[in-house]
Design a protein around this motif. Structure first.
Motif: not given
Length: 180
Positions: A8-16, A20-29, A31-33
């Motif tokens: 899995p890609v580890e952070g920090p993540y590219a802005p895009a 994308a992660f922020d749109r689908v993940m609950p706040p504070g969780m 991203p899924l593997n």
């Protein structure tokens, strides 16, 4: 247990990717593997998120999760089955017996039969279509077909890449093995 084939890609993540992660993940969780694995291909990640079908659609949450769980079980995708069992089964009000039925060898419930027929033959029998049409409208039937297809694709990615289990979700043996 096999090691992931694509780390899995580890952070920090590219802005895009972060957006994308922020749109689908609950706040504070975190991203899924699965999502962090898919981040190796931003195009695939974005397209999969665009068609995720997890928003409130024309099916009840219970019907949607039943289809997803059965499809993942039939694909032998312990990873995704366990994620959905952990994150959605309570909200979907699935009983222990209903959860177990998504892994049974000979289901009799209509939605389980739909998932099985699509998995086994990429089509529905006339008998199943008639039963489905008696209970659901055209928009709902299209959603059912799309959900089963979408979770086949998710299962292919999770199984093919051998995505590592999430710490909050324990796979308990969906039909078929995900390893060699």
């Amino acid at each position: 247990m096999h090691a992931p084939r694509i780390a899995p890609v580890e952070g920090p993540y590219a802005p895009a990717i972060r957006e994308a992660f922020d749109r689908v993940m609950p706040p504070g969780m975190e991203p899924l593997n699965l999502f962090k694995t898919m981040a190796h291909s931003p195009r695939v990640l974005q397209r999969m998120f665009a068609g995720n079908l997890l928003d409130p659609g024309p099916l009840s949450l219970k019907d949607r999760e039943t289809l997803i769980l059965r499809t993942c079980a039939r694909c032998g995708c312990d990873y995704e089955w366990a994620v959905h069992a952990a994150l959605f089964s309570r909200a979907a009000e699935l009983s222990p017996a209903e959860m177990a039925a998504t892994r049974a060898d000979d289901p009799d419930a209509l939605l389980l039969r739909v998932a099985d027929e699509l998995h086994d033959g990429a089509a529905l029998s006339d008998r199943t279509w008639e039963a489905l049409s008696a209970r659901y409208g055209p928009g709902q039937i299209l959603e059912i077909l799309a959900l089963c297809g979408y979770y086949h694709a998710i299962s292919f990615i999770a199984n093919g890449c051998r995505v590592a289990a999430e710490p909050f979700a324990r796979a308990t043996g969906a039909q078929g093995a995900t390893g060699d």
